[in-house]
Design an enzyme around this catalytic site. Structure first.
Site, PDB file in Angstrom:
ATOM      1  CB  SER A 120      68.810  57.998  10.815  1.00 42.90           C
ATOM      2  OG  SER A 120      67.556  57.382  11.487  1.00 42.90           O
ATOM      3  CD  GLU A 153      75.970  54.059  14.125  1.00 42.64           C
ATOM      4  OE1 GLU A 153      76.418  53.493  13.188  1.00 42.64           O
ATOM      5  OE2 GLU A 153      74.832  54.675  13.881  1.00 42.64           O
ATOM      6  CG  ASN A 191      71.147  54.296   9.144  1.00 43.40           C
ATOM      7  OD1 ASN A 191      70.801  53.316   9.001  1.00 43.40           O
ATOM      8  ND2 ASN A 191      70.599  55.217   9.692  1.00 43.40           N
TER       9      ASN A 191
HETATM   10  N1  3HC Z   1      60.304  44.519  22.940  1.00 44.02           N
HETATM   11  C1  3HC Z   1      60.476  43.278  23.396  1.00 44.02           C
HETATM   12  N2  3HC Z   1      60.102  42.064  22.673  1.00 44.02           N
HETATM   13  C2  3HC Z   1      60.182  42.071  21.508  1.00 44.02           C
HETATM   14  C3  3HC Z   1      60.400  43.308  20.684  1.00 44.02           C
HETATM   15  C4  3HC Z   1      60.374  44.552  21.476  1.00 44.02           C
HETATM   16  N3  3HC Z   1      60.245  45.807  21.005  1.00 44.02           N
HETATM   17  N4  3HC Z   1      60.189  43.267  19.491  1.00 44.02           N
HETATM   18  C5  3HC Z   1      60.138  41.979  19.410  1.00 44.02           C
HETATM   19  N5  3HC Z   1      59.980  41.427  20.502  1.00 44.02           N
HETATM   20  C6  3HC Z   1      60.138  39.888  20.544  1.00 44.02           C
HETATM   21  C7  3HC Z   1      59.013  39.251  19.697  1.00 44.02           C
HETATM   22  O1  3HC Z   1      57.728  39.445  20.264  1.00 44.02           O
HETATM   23  C8  3HC Z   1      59.458  37.974  19.810  1.00 44.02           C
HETATM   24  O2  3HC Z   1      58.902  37.178  20.975  1.00 44.02           O
HETATM   25  P1  3HC Z   1      58.410  35.794  20.850  1.00 44.02           P
HETATM   26  O3  3HC Z   1      59.617  34.916  20.498  1.00 44.02           O
HETATM   27  O4  3HC Z   1      57.947  35.306  22.120  1.00 44.02           O
HETATM   28  O5  3HC Z   1      57.256  35.695  19.605  1.00 44.02           O
HETATM   29  C9  3HC Z   1      60.997  37.882  19.985  1.00 44.02           C
HETATM   30  O6  3HC Z   1      61.303  39.294  20.324  1.00 44.02           O
HETATM   31  C10 3HC Z   1      61.708  37.542  18.797  1.00 44.02           C
HETATM   32  O7  3HC Z   1      61.090  38.326  17.650  1.00 44.02           O
HETATM   33  P2  3HC Z   1      60.575  37.375  16.398  1.00 44.02           P
HETATM   34  O8  3HC Z   1      59.926  36.162  16.863  1.00 44.02           O
HETATM   35  O9  3HC Z   1      59.925  38.581  15.548  1.00 44.02           O
HETATM   36  O10 3HC Z   1      61.988  36.923  15.584  1.00 44.02           O
HETATM   37  P3  3HC Z   1      63.521  37.535  15.804  1.00 44.02           P
HETATM   38  O11 3HC Z   1      64.211  36.518  16.343  1.00 44.02           O
HETATM   39  O12 3HC Z   1      63.557  37.850  14.206  1.00 44.02           O
HETATM   40  O13 3HC Z   1      63.618  38.702  16.520  1.00 44.02           O
HETATM   41  C11 3HC Z   1      64.262  41.096  15.864  1.00 44.02           C
HETATM   42  C12 3HC Z   1      63.325  40.091  16.172  1.00 44.02           C
HETATM   43  C13 3HC Z   1      65.431  41.161  17.043  1.00 44.02           C
HETATM   44  C14 3HC Z   1      63.456  42.333  15.494  1.00 44.02           C
HETATM   45  C15 3HC Z   1      65.082  40.521  14.502  1.00 44.02           C
HETATM   46  O14 3HC Z   1      64.301  40.116  13.776  1.00 44.02           O
HETATM   47  C16 3HC Z   1      66.158  41.460  13.987  1.00 44.02           C
HETATM   48  O15 3HC Z   1      67.183  41.780  14.673  1.00 44.02           O
HETATM   49  N6  3HC Z   1      65.937  42.048  13.074  1.00 44.02           N
HETATM   50  C17 3HC Z   1      66.714  42.957  12.377  1.00 44.02           C
HETATM   51  C18 3HC Z   1      66.601  44.429  12.967  1.00 44.02           C
HETATM   52  C19 3HC Z   1      67.501  45.384  12.438  1.00 44.02           C
HETATM   53  O16 3HC Z   1      68.302  45.110  11.706  1.00 44.02           O
HETATM   54  N7  3HC Z   1      67.323  46.549  12.954  1.00 44.02           N
HETATM   55  C20 3HC Z   1      68.058  47.568  12.534  1.00 44.02           C
HETATM   56  C21 3HC Z   1      67.317  48.657  11.687  1.00 44.02           C
HETATM   57  S1  3HC Z   1      68.247  49.973  11.233  1.00 44.02           S
HETATM   58  C22 3HC Z   1      68.011  50.933  12.305  1.00 44.02           C
HETATM   59  O17 3HC Z   1      67.051  50.870  13.463  1.00 44.02           O
HETATM   60  C23 3HC Z   1      68.600  52.595  12.120  1.00 44.02           C
HETATM   61  C24 3HC Z   1      67.858  53.628  11.866  1.00 44.02           C
HETATM   62  O18 3HC Z   1      68.229  54.739  11.958  1.00 44.02           O
HETATM   63  C25 3HC Z   1      66.955  53.520  10.395  1.00 44.02           C
END
Ligand code: 3HC
Length: 295
Positions: A120, A153, A191
């Site tokens: 990261s 990325e 990040n």
């Molecule tokens: N695999 C399959 N399905 C998944 C899953 C996975 N790993 N994780 C979540 N889901 C499913 C959920 O179970 C849910 O299903 P449901 O509707 O049947 O309950 C569906 O996806 C939608 O999830 P949620 O109901 O929790 O609601 P969201 O619409 O919020 O979607 C999310 C979840 C895609 C995680 C969304 O909240 C999101 O985009 N969050 C932001 C994530 C983000 O910013 N990530 C980047 C982080 S930074 C990073 O990773 C970089 C590192 O270097 C730090």
């Protein structure tokens, strides 16, 4: 140049298991290395759950789930990744550990094999320099949750050849991801912008600007973000964010990357977010409840 058929993944925590899942789903034979069977079992269970969810939501045909699971294998021996055409490292943010794994594989892997790091915030150049394949070294930075987040990325460092960069970019696309080209600066694109925002949200808590749920609600409803910053911190992991912030602060010496004291205290206390059950919120209840941090 050799076609990529077999993918190696070093580490099967949150990110490594997600990367292994998308590689196997995209049709690659995927070998995952981690230190113990307990860790593989947890990773496999997570992958099975995620694939089941994708099938349930109509995003993946059921037959593809079975095929993906068959293409996945786990090992404790780094040497079992020697026949892979690309090796993606996703272990903890510890340069010495990453370099030791890359060095172990360097002499065994074929000349066309690409080494990639999902770091990261660490410098890709520092890992490439530890191997004899600096021209075949890239960053491939995925986002959590890997099966759902479309971005990768693709990071070109000073030694990466144009051909390696092109192959890595095409590989990311073959996983069904949307790649962007980034330079080898700590934090790349996402990040660099996201980490100061998350740290500022913690500072807002420290300064009593508003309550944790209200800060989350404000950014969700005011900016249309899928998660508020404190929920996102719990999701990414406070320990992970702390490490990233430390690395970025050491690189840039800028206050905005400095981990706030509250983050450090929470990590010391094991309040690492979802993975430890508690962070800003307590995940033992559904919906999660607020943790009393005494502030
Ligand atoms: N695999 C399959 N399905 C998944 C899953 C996975 N790993 N994780 C979540 N889901 C499913 C959920 O179970 C849910 O299903 P449901 O509707 O049947 O309950 C569906 O996806 C939608 O999830 P949620 O109901 O929790 O609601 P969201 O619409 O919020 O979607 C999310 C979840 C895609 C995680 C969304 O909240 C999101 O985009 N969050 C932001 C994530 C983000 O910013 N990530 C980047 C982080 S930074 C990073 O990773 C970089 C590192 O270097 C730090």
């Amino acid at each position: 140049m050799t076609e990529i058929k077999r993918v190696g993944v070093l580490g099967c925590g949150l990110m490594g298991s997600g990367i292994a899942q998308v590689a196997a789903t995209a049709g690659y034979d995927t070998v995952v290395r981690d230190v113990s069977k307990e860790i593989w079992d947890r990773a496999r269970a997570g992958i099975e759950k995620s694939l089941a969810k994708l099938v349930e939501k109509g995003k993946l045909p059921a037959a593809n789930r079975e095929a993906a699971l068959k293409r996945l294998s786990f090992t404790t021996a780094t040497t079992d990744l020697k026949a892979c055409d690309i090796v993606i490292e996703a272990v903890t943010e510890d340069l010495a550990l990453k370099n030791a794994l890359f060095q172990e594989l360097d002499g065994l892997s074929g000349p066309a094999t690409i080494f990639a790091s999902n770091t990261s915030s660490l410098t890709i150049a520092a890992m490439a320099a530890a191997t004899k394949r600096g021209d075949r070294f890239v960053g491939l930075h995925f986002f959590n949750p890997v099966p759902l987040m479309p971005l990768v990325e693709v990071v070109r460092t000073v030694t990466t050849s144009a051909e390696t960069f092109r192959r890595a970019f095409a590989f990311a696309r073959s996983l069904g991801k949307e790649p962007v080209a980034a330079k080898d600066n700590s934090g790349f694109i996402v990040n660099l912008l996201l980490v100061p925002y998350l740290l500022d949200a913690i500072r807002a808590v420290e300064h009593g600007v508003a309550s944790v749920p209200d800060i989350d609600k404000a950014m969700q409803l005011g900016c249309g973000y899928p998660m508020g910053p404190l929920t996102l911190l719990d999701f990414v992991g406070l320990d992970t964010t702390y490490k990233i912030a430390e690395i970025m602060f050491a690189e840039y010496r800028e206050q905005r990357y400095a981990p706030p004291p509250l983050l450090k205290r929470m990590v010391i206390a094991g309040l690492n977010g979802r993975k430890s059950g508690k962070g800003f919120y307590d995940y033992s209840a559904d919906p999660p409840t607020l943790v009393d941090l005494g502030i």
